[in-house]
Scaffold this motif. Structure first.
Motif, PDB file in Angstrom:
ATOM      1  N   ALA A  76      30.806  25.447  -9.223  1.00 41.95           N
ATOM      2  CA  ALA A  76      31.724  26.576  -9.051  1.00 41.95           C
ATOM      3  C   ALA A  76      32.768  26.564 -10.171  1.00 41.95           C
ATOM      4  N   GLY A  77      33.432  27.720 -10.355  1.00 43.72           N
ATOM      5  CA  GLY A  77      34.367  27.765 -11.479  1.00 43.72           C
ATOM      6  C   GLY A  77      35.594  28.621 -11.296  1.00 43.72           C
ATOM      7  N   GLY A  78      35.721  29.350 -10.176  1.00 42.77           N
ATOM      8  CA  GLY A  78      36.861  30.235  -9.990  1.00 42.77           C
ATOM      9  C   GLY A  78      37.704  29.811  -8.806  1.00 42.77           C
ATOM     10  N   VAL A  79      39.030  29.841  -8.973  1.00 41.84           N
ATOM     11  CA  VAL A  79      39.939  29.473  -7.885  1.00 41.84           C
ATOM     12  C   VAL A  79      40.762  30.698  -7.523  1.00 41.84           C
ATOM     13  N   GLN A  80      40.628  31.123  -6.272  1.00 39.85           N
ATOM     14  CA  GLN A  80      41.271  32.340  -5.813  1.00 39.85           C
ATOM     15  C   GLN A  80      42.757  32.123  -5.493  1.00 39.85           C
ATOM     16  N   SER A  81      43.458  33.232  -5.292  1.00 38.44           N
ATOM     17  CA  SER A  81      44.910  33.200  -5.088  1.00 38.44           C
ATOM     18  C   SER A  81      45.307  32.364  -3.878  1.00 38.44           C
ATOM     19  N   ARG A  82      44.626  32.535  -2.750  1.00 31.65           N
ATOM     20  CA  ARG A  82      45.017  31.818  -1.544  1.00 31.65           C
ATOM     21  C   ARG A  82      44.827  30.318  -1.696  1.00 31.65           C
ATOM     22  N   THR A  83      43.766  29.899  -2.373  1.00 32.64           N
ATOM     23  CA  THR A  83      43.539  28.477  -2.595  1.00 32.64           C
ATOM     24  C   THR A  83      44.641  27.891  -3.464  1.00 32.64           C
ATOM     25  N   GLN A  84      45.046  28.620  -4.504  1.00 35.72           N
ATOM     26  CA  GLN A  84      46.141  28.137  -5.339  1.00 35.72           C
ATOM     27  C   GLN A  84      47.443  28.051  -4.554  1.00 35.72           C
ATOM     28  N   GLU A  85      47.683  29.023  -3.687  1.00 39.40           N
ATOM     29  CA  GLU A  85      48.870  28.947  -2.830  1.00 39.40           C
ATOM     30  C   GLU A  85      48.851  27.677  -1.994  1.00 39.40           C
ATOM     31  N   ALA A  86      47.697  27.386  -1.416  1.00 38.69           N
ATOM     32  CA  ALA A  86      47.594  26.204  -0.559  1.00 38.69           C
ATOM     33  C   ALA A  86      47.836  24.926  -1.356  1.00 38.69           C
ATOM     34  N   PHE A  87      47.279  24.836  -2.563  1.00 42.34           N
ATOM     35  CA  PHE A  87      47.546  23.671  -3.417  1.00 42.34           C
ATOM     36  C   PHE A  87      49.035  23.583  -3.749  1.00 42.34           C
ATOM     37  N   ASP A  88      49.653  24.742  -4.002  1.00 39.68           N
ATOM     38  CA  ASP A  88      51.081  24.763  -4.313  1.00 39.68           C
ATOM     39  C   ASP A  88      51.898  24.284  -3.122  1.00 39.68           C
ATOM     40  N   GLN A  89      51.480  24.618  -1.917  1.00 42.47           N
ATOM     41  CA  GLN A  89      52.193  24.179  -0.723  1.00 42.47           C
ATOM     42  C   GLN A  89      52.154  22.659  -0.556  1.00 42.47           C
ATOM     43  N   ARG A  90      51.200  22.009  -1.189  1.00 40.85           N
ATOM     44  CA  ARG A  90      51.132  20.543  -1.136  1.00 40.85           C
ATOM     45  C   ARG A  90      51.629  19.894  -2.428  1.00 40.85           C
ATOM     46  N   GLY A  91      52.153  20.707  -3.346  1.00 40.80           N
ATOM     47  CA  GLY A  91      52.650  20.161  -4.596  1.00 40.80           C
ATOM     48  C   GLY A  91      51.568  19.768  -5.579  1.00 40.80           C
ATOM     49  N   LEU A  92      50.359  20.319  -5.412  1.00 41.82           N
ATOM     50  CA  LEU A  92      49.219  19.930  -6.252  1.00 41.82           C
ATOM     51  C   LEU A  92      48.902  20.925  -7.352  1.00 41.82           C
ATOM     52  N   LEU A  93      49.381  22.152  -7.244  1.00 39.02           N
ATOM     53  CA  LEU A  93      48.939  23.176  -8.191  1.00 39.02           C
ATOM     54  C   LEU A  93      49.424  22.895  -9.605  1.00 39.02           C
ATOM     55  N   GLU A  94      50.691  22.593  -9.767  1.00 43.56           N
ATOM     56  CA  GLU A  94      51.218  22.383 -11.116  1.00 43.56           C
ATOM     57  C   GLU A  94      50.510  21.245 -11.834  1.00 43.56           C
ATOM     58  N   PRO A  95      50.326  20.068 -11.216  1.00 43.07           N
ATOM     59  CA  PRO A  95      49.577  19.020 -11.917  1.00 43.07           C
ATOM     60  C   PRO A  95      48.106  19.366 -12.134  1.00 43.07           C
TER      61      PRO A  95
END
Length: 479
Positions: free
Chosen positions: A43-62
Motif C-alpha cells: 500500500a502507499g496512500g495514507v488518508q486524512s483520518r489515519t493521519q489524524e489518528a497518528f497525530d492524536q498519538r504524537g506519531l504523525l510528525e516523526p
C-alpha cells in the motif's frame, strides 16, 4: 497467562494495535511468521483520518520526518476530486506501507516491544478464560485475547473456521513500483482509445533521491493468472500501449498481480479472538483504502481491549468493535466495486459503461458530490452508531481539532484516555467519578462541551442530562 493480548501479524494493523495497547498499559505479544520485515511498498496512500489518528498519538510528525512524502489529490474511479484540496487538516499523503511498518516497529522497539519473528501459527483453541496458540516451533502461548492481523490469507481465520463470504477474484491487474523517465505522469489515471489503462501515483524517493512511482496496468488481454510472473517486457508494453513513447521504464523494483476478490468476515469477534485488517476484509486496492481501514480497525479495537484487560469495560463494549467496524468495511467494498466497474479494468469499452462513466464524471463536477466522495475515501465521514446521535451532529463522528489555548484538543488524546471538554467547568463533579479513565479539560472558551473516546470519536455532546449515561456506556461503572 503468558500475555494479555497476542497479536498475530506485524503489518500496519498489528503494529498499530500493539502501540494502542502499549498506550493503554496492556502487556502484549506481537508475532509474525516472516523471518524479517518486508521492504515491499504494497500500500502507499495514507488518508486524512489515519493521519489524524497518528497525530492524536504524537506519531504523525516523526513519521513524516522519515522522508519525502508528497501530498496528492483524491480521486474516485480515476476522476480527480480537485475541489476537495485543502478541505482537511491533513491532506492525502503518499507514504509506502514499508515505511509505516519500519517506523512503527522502531517506535515500539524504543518502548521495549519487539516483534517476535519466525512464529508460524499452527494451532488455536480457546476457553472461557483465554486463548491457546501453538506455533510451528512447538511454542505454546496462552493469552487472554488474540487478534488476527495476519492478512487476507489469515491462518487465524482459517483455524477458527470463520465465514468469509464474498466474491472470488475474476480478473487480475498489475501493480508495480517503478522509476519512470520522459513525460513522467504523477497522480493520473490514463486510458488509451483501445481500452488499455495505467494509473500512477508517487511513492516518495529512493535512497538516491530519485522519484518512485506506483504503477497499475490493465486492459484487454492483460488479466493473466495470479501466479504468472510480471516481467519488465510486460511493463514496457503496458506503458507503450497507454503513453506511446512519452514514458519509459527506468527501473522495475517490485511487481505482482492483484485480483478483484471482495470478501468480508461475517463476524469480527469469535469469543476471545478478533479479526482485523485484511484478515477481516479484502478488496481490490483502489483509492488507498485497504491499509487505512485496517489501521482504523486497530484504533477502534485497541482501547476497548485495554478496558477489558483493566476490568472496567462494560459488558457490551467489545461487541461494539464488530458493530462499528463491519459496516465501514462493507461500505469500502461497495465503493471499490463501483470504482472498479467505472474504471472498466478489463478494457471492454462497453458503450453502456462508457455512457455511465461520462454521466458520473459530469456529476463529480458538483462540489457536494466531490465532498461526499471525499468523505467516503478519507474516512472523515465515518459516523459510528452511538446512543445520542439523534439531533446531535457531532456524536459518532471524529472529534474536531479545537484550539484550547495552551494545547489543541487532539493533543489531549496522547495518553490514550477519554477526554471530556468542559469549557464552562460545569461537569467537574461527575467527571471526577471516572477520573481514572477520563481526563477533563476546562480550556477553550466558546467550545461546545463534548466527550471524546480514546480513539478520537465524539460519544456525547450537548445535553447535560445525557453525560453521566454516556460515561457509563463507554467507560463502565464509576470509580
Amino acid at each position: 497467562m503468558d500475555t494479555d493480548v497476542l497479536i498475530v501479524g506485524a503489518g500496519p494493523t498489528g503494529l498499530t494495535l500493539a502501540n494502542e495497547l502499549r498506550v493503554a498499559g496492556v502487556p502484549t505479544l506481537l508475532v509474525d511468521k516472516l523471518p524479517q520485515r518486508s521492504t515491499l511498498s504494497k500500500a502507499g496512500g495514507v488518508q486524512s483520518r489515519t493521519q489524524e489518528a497518528f497525530d492524536q498519538r504524537g506519531l504523525l510528525e516523526p513519521l513524516l520526518a522519515t522522508g519525502n512524502h508528497p501530498t496528492g489529490t483524491a480521486h474516485f474511479a480515476g476522476i480527480t476530486l480537485s475541489l476537495t484540496q485543502g478541505r482537511h487538516r491533513h491532506p492525502w499523503r503518499s507514504i509506502p506501507q514499508a515505511v509505516i511498518e519500519g517506523f512503527l516497529e522502531q517506535h515500539l522497539a524504543a518502548q521495549g516491544i519487539s516483534v517476535r519473528r519466525d512464529h508460524e501459527l499452527t494451532g488455536l483453541s480457546q476457553d472461557e478464560d483465554g486463548v491457546t496458540a501453538t506455533f510451528a516451533s512447538g511454542r505454546v502461548v496462552r493469552s487472554r485475547y488474540l487478534v488476527a492481523a495476519d492478512g487476507g490469507r489469515s491462518t487465524v481465520r482459517s483455524l477458527l473456521g470463520a465465514e468469509f463470504p464474498g466474491r472470488p477474484g475474476t480478473m487480475t491487474t498489475v501493480a508495480a513500483d517503478v522509476r519512470l523517465s520522459g513525460d513522467d505522469p504523477v497522480m493520473t489515471h490514463t486510458r488509451s482509445e483501445d481500452g488499455h489503462w495505467a494509473s500512477v501515483f508517487p511513492l516518495g524517493t529512493d535512497p538516491q533521491g530519485r522519484p518512485l512511482r506506483r504503477l497499475s496496468l490493465g486492459g484487454p488481454g492483460r488479466s493473466l493468472p495470479r501466479e504468472v510472473p510480471v516481467t519488465e517486457a510486460e511493463i514496457r508494453d503496458g506503458l507503450s500501449a497507454v503513453f506511446g513513447s512519452r514514458v519509459q521504464l527506468l527501473e522495475l523494483r517490485y511487481a505482482r498481480r492483484i485480483t478483484n476478490a471482495a470478501r468480508q468476515a461475517a463476524q469480527y469477534r469469535h469469543g476471545r479472538v478478533f479479526l482485523a485488517g485484511d484478515a477481516a476484509h479484502v478488496h481490490l486496492p483502489i483509492g488507498a483504502q485497504g491499509m487505512n481501514t485496517g489501521i482504523q480497525d486497530a484504533l477502534n479495537l485497541g482501547w476497548k481491549l485495554g478496558a477489558a484487560v483493566h476490568g472496567w469495560a462494560p459488558d457490551h463494549l467489545l461487541d461494539t468493535y464488530h458493530a462499528e467496524r463491519h459496516p465501514v468495511a462493507a461500505a469500502v467494498l461497495r465503493n471499490v466495486q463501483a470504482q472498479s466497474l467505472l474504471m472498466d479494468q478489463q478494457g471492454t469499452r462497453d458503450p453502456d459503461l462508457v455512457a455511465t462513466k461520462e454521466l458520473f464524471a459530469a456529476l463529480t463536477q458538483l462540489r457536494d458530490v466531490q465532498y461526499f466522495l471525499d468523505d467516503v475515501l478519507s474516512g472523515m465521514g465515518i459516523r459510528y452508531p452511538m446512543p445520542g446521535t439523534e439531533g446531535r451532529p457531532l456524536v459518532g463522528l471524529p472529534a474536531p481539532d479545537l484550539d484550547l489555548g495552551p494545547v489543541r484538543s487532539h493533543e489531549l488524546l496522547r495518553r490514550g484516555r477519554g477526554v471530556l471538554l468542559d469549557p464552562a467547568d460545569r461537569f467537574a463533579k461527575v467527571a471526577a467519578l471516572w477520573h481514572d479513565r477520563v481526563d477533563r479539560a476546562g480550556q477553550g472558551a466558546g467550545t461546545e462541551p463534548m466527550l471524546i473516546r480514546p480513539d478520537g470519536y465524539v460519544c456525547w455532546a450537548g445535553n447535560p442530562d445525557d453525560l453521566e449515561p454516556a460515561l457509563g456506556h463507554w467507560f463502565g461503572e464509576p470509580h
